[in-house]
Design a protein around this motif. Structure first.
Motif, mmCIF file in Angstrom:
data_model
loop_
_atom_site.group_PDB
_atom_site.id
_atom_site.type_symbol
_atom_site.label_atom_id
_atom_site.label_comp_id
_atom_site.label_asym_id
_atom_site.label_seq_id
_atom_site.Cartn_x
_atom_site.Cartn_y
_atom_site.Cartn_z
ATOM 1 N N LYS A 41 0.436 -0.903 0.101
ATOM 2 C CA LYS A 41 -0.278 0.527 -0.114
ATOM 3 C C LYS A 41 0.833 1.429 0.073
ATOM 4 N N ILE A 42 1.814 1.198 0.761
ATOM 5 C CA ILE A 42 2.651 3.128 0.936
ATOM 6 C C ILE A 42 3.871 3.309 -0.384
ATOM 7 N N ILE A 43 3.347 2.007 -2.040
ATOM 8 C CA ILE A 43 4.086 2.012 -2.384
ATOM 9 C C ILE A 43 3.307 2.727 -3.972
ATOM 10 N N ILE A 44 2.021 2.579 -3.206
ATOM 11 C CA ILE A 44 1.147 2.757 -3.917
ATOM 12 C C ILE A 44 0.450 4.540 -3.897
ATOM 13 N N GLU A 45 0.268 4.993 -1.895
ATOM 14 C CA GLU A 45 0.366 5.342 -1.813
ATOM 15 C C GLU A 45 1.190 6.766 -2.289
ATOM 16 N N ALA A 46 2.617 6.855 -1.942
ATOM 17 C CA ALA A 46 3.596 7.513 -2.196
ATOM 18 C C ALA A 46 3.386 7.588 -3.752
ATOM 19 N N LEU A 47 3.039 6.971 -4.262
ATOM 20 C CA LEU A 47 3.395 7.582 -6.096
ATOM 21 C C LEU A 47 2.264 7.322 -6.456
ATOM 22 N N LYS A 48 1.070 7.181 -5.913
ATOM 23 C CA LYS A 48 -0.191 8.528 -6.498
ATOM 24 C C LYS A 48 -0.683 9.652 -7.296
ATOM 25 N N GLY A 49 -0.979 9.364 -7.849
ATOM 26 C CA GLY A 49 -1.078 11.335 -8.795
ATOM 27 C C GLY A 49 -0.006 11.320 -10.091
#
Length: 147
Positions: A135-143
């Motif tokens: 999840k942290i990968i996705i959240e950090a790179l989202k946008g």
């Protein structure tokens, strides 16, 4: 967005600078949340970025390597491989003859594909619960990198 359903990241292009930016974005995101993590970004032939936060066990590089090996081999996130194995009542060792010392089907490693080129890199996180690593990968790179 179903974060656990993300099996890969697809970008228009990829180079070592982008790999560095991905790694730094994840480290900075974790720092803002007071989370200690280890992050690795690698092309298929060499490591671009490696960071292991203070206070993490000395074997974190090994966790990164083992998760990354799963994402590379199956060309999908290590979390989705874990889920597929559980749902199919399979194991890496019994079903695929893969050694536990080199392969770990736990969340936290996602392959990076370039449109019209295929898989080119892997981003891996370790240090949290495996679903949180993913999840942290996705959240950090989202946008910016994940739409």
């Amino acid at each position: 967005m179903n974060l656990e359903g993300i099996r890969k990241i697809e970008l228009d292009s990829f180079n070592n600078r982008i790999g560095l930016e991905l790694g730094l974005a994840i480290v900075n995101y974790a720092k803002a949340k007071n989370q200690k993590i280890a992050v690795q970004v690698e092309r298929l032939n060499h490591q671009i970025f490696l960071f292991i936060d203070d206070g993490l066990p000395a074997d974190k590089h090994n966790w990164l390597r083992r998760k990354s090996n799963v994402a590379k081999l199956f060309e999908q996130s290590s979390l989705s491989v874990k889920t597929d194995l559980i749902n199919g009542k399979m194991t890496l060792k019994e079903t695929f003859a893969l050694d536990d010392e080199d392969y770990l089907a736990r969340g936290g490693s996602i392959p990076i594909f370039v449109k019209n080129a295929g898989m080119i890199a892997i981003v891996t996180v370790s240090g949290l619960h495996d679903e949180e690593d993913h999840k942290i990968i996705i959240e950090a790179l989202k946008g910016k990198y994940i739409k």
